[in-house]
Design an enzyme around this catalytic site. Structure first.
Site, PDB file in Angstrom:
ATOM      1  N   TYR A  11       0.824  -1.215   0.000  1.00 39.25           N
ATOM      2  CA  TYR A  11       0.000   0.000   0.000  1.00 39.25           C
ATOM      3  C   TYR A  11       0.860   1.268   0.000  1.00 39.25           C
ATOM      4  O   TYR A  11       0.375   2.358  -0.269  1.00 39.25           O
ATOM      5  CB  TYR A  11      -0.952   0.023   1.194  1.00 39.25           C
ATOM      6  CG  TYR A  11      -2.058  -1.017   1.141  1.00 39.25           C
ATOM      7  CD1 TYR A  11      -2.182  -1.891   0.065  1.00 39.25           C
ATOM      8  CD2 TYR A  11      -2.986  -1.135   2.161  1.00 39.25           C
ATOM      9  CE1 TYR A  11      -3.180  -2.842   0.016  1.00 39.25           C
ATOM     10  CE2 TYR A  11      -3.987  -2.092   2.123  1.00 39.25           C
ATOM     11  CZ  TYR A  11      -4.080  -2.942   1.047  1.00 39.25           C
ATOM     12  OH  TYR A  11      -5.067  -3.890   0.999  1.00 39.25           O
ATOM     13  N   ASP A  44      -3.185 -18.075   0.914  1.00 42.44           N
ATOM     14  CA  ASP A  44      -4.343 -18.722   0.272  1.00 42.44           C
ATOM     15  C   ASP A  44      -4.895 -19.822   1.174  1.00 42.44           C
ATOM     16  O   ASP A  44      -6.120 -19.952   1.365  1.00 42.44           O
ATOM     17  CB  ASP A  44      -3.985 -19.256  -1.128  1.00 42.44           C
ATOM     18  CG  ASP A  44      -2.624 -19.931  -1.192  1.00 42.44           C
ATOM     19  OD1 ASP A  44      -1.854 -19.857  -0.211  1.00 42.44           O
ATOM     20  OD2 ASP A  44      -2.322 -20.552  -2.230  1.00 42.44           O
ATOM     21  N   ASP A  86      -5.329  -6.731   5.708  1.00 42.13           N
ATOM     22  CA  ASP A  86      -6.542  -6.002   5.338  1.00 42.13           C
ATOM     23  C   ASP A  86      -7.640  -7.004   4.981  1.00 42.13           C
ATOM     24  O   ASP A  86      -8.770  -6.951   5.475  1.00 42.13           O
ATOM     25  CB  ASP A  86      -6.202  -5.111   4.127  1.00 42.13           C
ATOM     26  CG  ASP A  86      -7.299  -4.130   3.792  1.00 42.13           C
ATOM     27  OD1 ASP A  86      -8.297  -4.080   4.528  1.00 42.13           O
ATOM     28  OD2 ASP A  86      -7.148  -3.410   2.787  1.00 42.13           O
ATOM     29  N   ASP A 107     -10.842  -8.604   7.696  1.00 43.27           N
ATOM     30  CA  ASP A 107     -12.264  -8.474   7.357  1.00 43.27           C
ATOM     31  C   ASP A 107     -12.929  -9.840   7.338  1.00 43.27           C
ATOM     32  O   ASP A 107     -14.051 -10.016   7.810  1.00 43.27           O
ATOM     33  CB  ASP A 107     -12.440  -7.804   5.984  1.00 43.27           C
ATOM     34  CG  ASP A 107     -12.562  -6.296   6.109  1.00 43.27           C
ATOM     35  OD1 ASP A 107     -12.052  -5.757   7.111  1.00 43.27           O
ATOM     36  OD2 ASP A 107     -13.160  -5.664   5.216  1.00 43.27           O
TER      37      ASP A 107
END
Ligand code: NAD
Length: 360
Positions: free
Chosen positions: A141, A225, A249, A253
């Site tokens: 990011y 994964d 991130d 969530d």
């Protein structure tokens, strides 16, 4: 020892939910020997309204003169037409950057009283208690170079850079190991070391730090994964997860949805000198000013503040127990009520305070 808290209620439901967390701190002051004082500042839309800046100078001074920051939420339709740097969310990004909050902690704990609120089967999620520790100020990011460029053949190309320095990996891994020591003593570091050199190096540094300083903590590694799958298949295998900015991130969530309810989830963002605590939800303009919001995520954020910044894990335990006992007693805000009876935001705060007093 006296501690000072900067309180930034922000916008929308921010003031309502923060007021309930402050009531809880008052009970701790009165009956549990906490010696906390606090001072309110503005941030977000209200910051813009009073000072023309979503992260006003007075707030910058206040947070730096405090032991911890407790924040409600920012944002709302009123400020959406403003230029991007003046919008409430810009204030939030600036405070994180200004305070160097490189570690983001998001616990995903399933309360047994709320197992039916999740979309997953109760037997899969009951007992889940995960802490995701996400690196917050580096990785893909922030990496340079980045951009969208035109190639000689006229085609366009978008690109970003994933890079981690030794010191950046060490400081976040340290936070994860230290958090694990206060929990079940297990860390799972998540990477894509089989494909990405940056995370191959991440794995190497985490492994070395573990051997040198944290060999008492159980460490495992998992590819991202597989982790995404394991979080849904068998989330109870995780205690602390530590991972890069982007993987964190996404996985945090995913982990938060195991619990099924946004009004229950606290967070902490921690740096070298400063720390900030806030619910993961936003300012909920649709219910703002109606005394309907669930204050538990904010109360649980205050518990994280007690544990991580104020060195009072004993009181954090009490607050978390009081929340459990309140839910056990069947007290629900509207978001948890599933069509049944519910209390107001302040009613929930009062119920937690009462449950806390009973533990004194
Ligand atoms: P939101 O989290 O504010 O609300 C989403 C939904 O959840 C709404 O229906 C809301 O009523 C409900 N909800 C949220 N918190 C609740 C609580 N404590 N109790 C009961 N119900 C609750 O997200 P949104 O609607 O996408 O965003 C609203 C504003 O908040 C926007 O301006 C957004 O930018 C901002 N926002 C701020 C933060 C933050 O301050 N950290 C985070 C996310 C969004």
């Amino acid at each position: 020892m006296s501690v000072k808290i900067a309180v930034l209620p922000g916008d929308g439901i921010g003031k309502e939910i923060v007021d309930e967390a402050l009531k809880v701190l008052e009970v701790l002051n009165r009956s549990f020997g906490l010696d906390a004082t606090w001072e309110e500042g503005t941030i977000g839309g209200i910051g813009y309204d009073v000072a023309g800046d979503p992260y006003p100078e007075a707030t910058q001074k206040l947070v730096k003169a405090s032991d911890a920051v407790l924040l409600g939420a920012v944002g709302g339709p009123k400020w959406e037409p403003l230029a991007k740097p003046l919008r409430p969310e810009a204030g939030l990004l600036r405070i994180r950057e200004d305070l160097g909050l490189f570690a983001n902690y998001r616990p995903a704990k399933v309360f047994k009283q709320l197992v039916n609120a999740s979309t997953l089967k109760p037997e899969v999620i009951s007992g889940v208690d995960i802490l995701v520790v996400r690196e917050l100020v580096s990785g893909i990011y922030f990496g340079q170079p980045r951009g969208i460029e035109e190639l000689p053949n006229g085609e366009k190309r978008g690109f970003n850079t994933l890079a981690y320095k030794t010191s950046e990996i060490q400081r976040i891994a340290r936070k994860a190991f230290e958090a694990a020591r206060l929990r079940s003593n297990r860390v799972c570091s998540i990477d894509k070391a089989n494909v990405l050199e940056a995370t191959e190096y991440w794995r190497e540094v985490v492994t070395e730090l573990h051997a040198a300083e944290y060999s008492d903590v159980e460490l495992s590694h998992m590819y991202v994964d597989n982790a995404a799958m394991q979080l849904i298949r068998n989330p109870k295998q995780f205690d602390v997860i530590v991972t890069t900015n982007m993987f964190g991130d996404i996985l945090s969530d995913e982990a938060s949805m195991l619990t099924g309810s946004i009004g229950m989830l606290p967070s902490a963002s921690i740096g070298v000198d400063y720390a900030m605590y806030e619910p993961i939800h936003g300012s909920a303009p649709d219910i703002a000013g109606q005394n309907k919001a669930n204050p538990l995520a904010t109360i649980l954020s205050a518990a994280m503040m007690l544990r991580f910044s104020l060195n009072r894990a004993d009181l954090a335990d009490k607050v978390e127990q009081a929340v459990e006992n309140t839910l056990d007693a069947g007290v629900r805000t509207i978001d948890l009520a599933d069509g049944g009876a519910f209390v107001s935001c302040s009613g929930m705060g009062d119920a937690v305070c009462e449950a806390l007093e009973a533990l004194a």
